[in-house]
Write a protein that holds these residues in place. Structure first.
Motif, PDB file in Angstrom:
ATOM      1  N   GLN A  38      46.421  33.721  31.455  1.00 42.82           N
ATOM      2  CA  GLN A  38      45.790  33.173  30.246  1.00 42.82           C
ATOM      3  C   GLN A  38      46.815  32.467  29.369  1.00 42.82           C
ATOM      4  OE1 GLN A  38      43.964  36.134  27.734  1.00 42.82           O
ATOM      5  NE2 GLN A  38      42.442  34.676  26.992  1.00 42.82           N
ATOM      6  N   LYS A  39      48.029  33.001  29.312  1.00 41.85           N
ATOM      7  CA  LYS A  39      49.081  32.372  28.508  1.00 41.85           C
ATOM      8  C   LYS A  39      49.487  31.026  29.098  1.00 41.85           C
ATOM      9  CE  LYS A  39      50.910  36.863  27.199  1.00 41.85           C
ATOM     10  NZ  LYS A  39      51.966  37.846  27.453  1.00 41.85           N
ATOM     11  N   ILE A  40      49.475  30.930  30.418  1.00 38.12           N
ATOM     12  CA  ILE A  40      49.856  29.697  31.095  1.00 38.12           C
ATOM     13  C   ILE A  40      48.745  28.659  30.982  1.00 38.12           C
ATOM     14  CG2 ILE A  40      50.452  28.667  33.330  1.00 38.12           C
ATOM     15  CD1 ILE A  40      51.531  31.536  34.068  1.00 38.12           C
ATOM     16  N   SER A  41      47.509  29.085  31.264  1.00 40.30           N
ATOM     17  CA  SER A  41      46.375  28.156  31.235  1.00 40.30           C
ATOM     18  C   SER A  41      45.101  28.888  30.821  1.00 40.30           C
ATOM     19  CB  SER A  41      46.159  27.513  32.603  1.00 40.30           C
ATOM     20  OG  SER A  41      44.979  26.725  32.584  1.00 40.30           O
ATOM     21  N   PRO A  42      44.720  28.799  29.548  1.00 38.72           N
ATOM     22  CA  PRO A  42      43.478  29.430  29.096  1.00 38.72           C
ATOM     23  C   PRO A  42      42.256  28.938  29.876  1.00 38.72           C
ATOM     24  CG  PRO A  42      44.798  28.766  27.211  1.00 38.72           C
ATOM     25  CD  PRO A  42      45.460  28.191  28.434  1.00 38.72           C
ATOM     26  N   ASP A  43      42.251  27.681  30.266  1.00 37.44           N
ATOM     27  CA  ASP A  43      41.116  27.152  31.025  1.00 37.44           C
ATOM     28  C   ASP A  43      41.003  27.822  32.396  1.00 37.44           C
ATOM     29  OD1 ASP A  43      40.408  25.446  28.972  1.00 37.44           O
ATOM     30  OD2 ASP A  43      41.434  23.711  29.848  1.00 37.44           O
ATOM     31  N   PHE A  44      42.137  28.000  33.067  1.00 37.47           N
ATOM     32  CA  PHE A  44      42.127  28.649  34.378  1.00 37.47           C
ATOM     33  C   PHE A  44      41.705  30.110  34.240  1.00 37.47           C
ATOM     34  CE2 PHE A  44      44.502  30.366  38.203  1.00 37.47           C
ATOM     35  CZ  PHE A  44      43.590  29.868  39.127  1.00 37.47           C
ATOM     36  N   TRP A  45      42.184  30.783  33.193  1.00 35.04           N
ATOM     37  CA  TRP A  45      41.785  32.169  32.933  1.00 35.04           C
ATOM     38  C   TRP A  45      40.275  32.257  32.753  1.00 35.04           C
ATOM     39  CZ3 TRP A  45      43.115  36.886  33.678  1.00 35.04           C
ATOM     40  CH2 TRP A  45      42.491  37.917  32.968  1.00 35.04           C
ATOM     41  N   ASP A  46      39.708  31.340  32.010  1.00 37.87           N
ATOM     42  CA  ASP A  46      38.263  31.324  31.818  1.00 37.87           C
ATOM     43  C   ASP A  46      37.541  31.155  33.156  1.00 37.87           C
ATOM     44  OD1 ASP A  46      35.899  31.186  29.937  1.00 37.87           O
ATOM     45  OD2 ASP A  46      35.693  29.253  30.984  1.00 37.87           O
ATOM     46  N   MET A  47      38.070  30.321  34.029  1.00 33.90           N
ATOM     47  CA  MET A  47      37.471  30.131  35.352  1.00 33.90           C
ATOM     48  C   MET A  47      37.519  31.425  36.160  1.00 33.90           C
ATOM     49  SD  MET A  47      39.009  26.395  36.377  1.00 33.90           S
ATOM     50  CE  MET A  47      38.479  26.507  38.076  1.00 33.90           C
ATOM     51  N   ILE A  48      38.647  32.105  36.114  1.00 34.07           N
ATOM     52  CA  ILE A  48      38.791  33.361  36.857  1.00 34.07           C
ATOM     53  C   ILE A  48      37.760  34.383  36.375  1.00 34.07           C
ATOM     54  CG2 ILE A  48      40.287  35.385  37.201  1.00 34.07           C
ATOM     55  CD1 ILE A  48      42.666  33.359  37.133  1.00 34.07           C
ATOM     56  N   VAL A  49      37.684  34.566  35.062  1.00 37.82           N
ATOM     57  CA  VAL A  49      36.785  35.582  34.504  1.00 37.82           C
ATOM     58  C   VAL A  49      35.322  35.168  34.664  1.00 37.82           C
ATOM     59  CG1 VAL A  49      36.129  36.869  32.425  1.00 37.82           C
ATOM     60  CG2 VAL A  49      38.548  36.371  32.885  1.00 37.82           C
ATOM     61  N   SER A  50      34.994  33.950  34.252  1.00 37.54           N
ATOM     62  CA  SER A  50      33.598  33.502  34.252  1.00 37.54           C
ATOM     63  C   SER A  50      33.060  33.252  35.652  1.00 37.54           C
ATOM     64  CB  SER A  50      33.448  32.224  33.420  1.00 37.54           C
ATOM     65  OG  SER A  50      33.801  32.472  32.092  1.00 37.54           O
ATOM     66  N   SER A  51      33.826  32.532  36.453  1.00 35.60           N
ATOM     67  CA  SER A  51      33.357  32.169  37.788  1.00 35.60           C
ATOM     68  C   SER A  51      33.663  33.263  38.805  1.00 35.60           C
ATOM     69  CB  SER A  51      33.998  30.843  38.220  1.00 35.60           C
ATOM     70  OG  SER A  51      33.544  30.473  39.494  1.00 35.60           O
ATOM     71  N   GLY A  52      34.942  33.631  38.896  1.00 34.93           N
ATOM     72  CA  GLY A  52      35.341  34.601  39.905  1.00 34.93           C
ATOM     73  C   GLY A  52      34.678  35.954  39.763  1.00 34.93           C
ATOM     74  N   PHE A  53      34.609  36.444  38.540  1.00 34.83           N
ATOM     75  CA  PHE A  53      34.040  37.773  38.335  1.00 34.83           C
ATOM     76  C   PHE A  53      32.638  37.723  37.727  1.00 34.83           C
ATOM     77  CE2 PHE A  53      38.564  38.510  38.736  1.00 34.83           C
ATOM     78  CZ  PHE A  53      38.567  39.511  39.674  1.00 34.83           C
ATOM     79  N   GLY A  54      32.378  36.800  36.812  1.00 39.31           N
ATOM     80  CA  GLY A  54      31.050  36.706  36.197  1.00 39.31           C
ATOM     81  C   GLY A  54      29.996  36.158  37.137  1.00 39.31           C
ATOM     82  N   ASP A  55      30.354  35.121  37.891  1.00 40.01           N
ATOM     83  CA  ASP A  55      29.388  34.507  38.812  1.00 40.01           C
ATOM     84  C   ASP A  55      29.351  35.214  40.166  1.00 40.01           C
ATOM     85  OD1 ASP A  55      28.733  32.601  36.903  1.00 40.01           O
ATOM     86  OD2 ASP A  55      30.032  31.055  37.780  1.00 40.01           O
ATOM     87  N   LEU A  56      30.502  35.595  40.698  1.00 43.24           N
ATOM     88  CA  LEU A  56      30.534  36.161  42.046  1.00 43.24           C
ATOM     89  C   LEU A  56      30.354  37.677  42.062  1.00 43.24           C
ATOM     90  CD1 LEU A  56      33.409  34.086  43.665  1.00 43.24           C
ATOM     91  CD2 LEU A  56      30.948  33.732  43.854  1.00 43.24           C
ATOM     92  N   TYR A  57      31.185  38.388  41.354  1.00 42.06           N
ATOM     93  CA  TYR A  57      31.143  39.850  41.418  1.00 42.06           C
ATOM     94  C   TYR A  57      29.944  40.450  40.695  1.00 42.06           C
ATOM     95  CZ  TYR A  57      35.552  41.010  43.712  1.00 42.06           C
ATOM     96  OH  TYR A  57      36.551  41.196  44.632  1.00 42.06           O
ATOM     97  N   ALA A  58      29.401  39.772  39.704  1.00 41.58           N
ATOM     98  CA  ALA A  58      28.307  40.347  38.913  1.00 41.58           C
ATOM     99  C   ALA A  58      26.925  40.103  39.511  1.00 41.58           C
ATOM    100  CB  ALA A  58      28.367  39.803  37.475  1.00 41.58           C
ATOM    101  N   ARG A  59      26.870  39.465  40.670  1.00 41.65           N
ATOM    102  CA  ARG A  59      25.567  39.250  41.315  1.00 41.65           C
ATOM    103  C   ARG A  59      24.988  40.594  41.753  1.00 41.65           C
ATOM    104  NH1 ARG A  59      24.319  34.170  42.786  1.00 41.65           N
ATOM    105  NH2 ARG A  59      23.228  34.884  44.641  1.00 41.65           N
ATOM    106  N   ASN A  60      23.681  40.630  42.020  1.00 44.23           N
ATOM    107  CA  ASN A  60      22.998  41.899  42.244  1.00 44.23           C
ATOM    108  C   ASN A  60      22.836  42.336  43.693  1.00 44.23           C
ATOM    109  OD1 ASN A  60      22.539  42.373  39.496  1.00 44.23           O
ATOM    110  ND2 ASN A  60      20.841  40.941  39.499  1.00 44.23           N
ATOM    111  N   THR A  61      22.826  41.458  44.646  1.00 40.20           N
ATOM    112  CA  THR A  61      22.442  41.825  46.011  1.00 40.20           C
ATOM    113  C   THR A  61      23.427  42.768  46.691  1.00 40.20           C
ATOM    114  OG1 THR A  61      21.281  39.724  46.213  1.00 40.20           O
ATOM    115  CG2 THR A  61      21.735  40.906  48.247  1.00 40.20           C
TER     116      THR A  61
END
Length: 130
Positions: free
Chosen positions: A30-53
């Motif tokens: 996050q310190k290096i790239s806030p945008d990349f951190w947002d992608m990791i949290v939102s996409s990597g974990f919010g979109d992928l890991y938080a799915r229900n199936t």
């Protein structure tokens, strides 16, 4: 779903998977790239890991297997810790690595088993979330 909602779901998943120590280390990104951190949290974990199936355990089976296959051993250690934190047993993790041997070869499997052994030692010493 808006990005704030995705980020919140991703943060929740990360709290389930990773100890505070691991999350602190991850936040260096996050310190290096806030945008990349947002992608990791939102996409990597919010979109992928938080799915229900799939369950969180099934997702970690997949993640461990793909990390071993890629030889992404730095990430593998973090996800072995996460797998233990959500309830996978050491025996299951060992069996995943053994099964991967037939597909990735002995060198990657040996490396993965060594990493797992170190994580297991720390987990047993702390007997808490690693």
């Amino acid at each position: 779903m808006d990005n704030n909602e995705r980020y919140e779901k991703g943060s929740y998943v990360m709290n389930e998977l990773f100890s505070e120590e691991v999350q602190t280390g991850m936040r260096n990104i996050q310190k290096i790239s806030p945008d990349f951190w947002d992608m990791i949290v939102s996409s990597g974990f919010g979109d992928l890991y938080a799915r229900n199936t799939l369950t969180m355990e099934q997702r970690e089976y997949i993640t461990l297997t793909t990390l071993i296959t890629q030889g992404a051993f730095d990430q593998l250690g973090v996800h072995i810790q996460a797998a233990l934190n959500i309830g996978l047993t050491q025996e299951e993790i060992i069996e995943i690595i053994i099964h991967c041997t037939g597909y990735v070869g002995f060198p990657k499997a040996i490396q993965a088993m060594g990493i797992a052994g170190e994580i297991f030692k720390n987990y047993e010493l702390n007997n808490t979330k690693v």
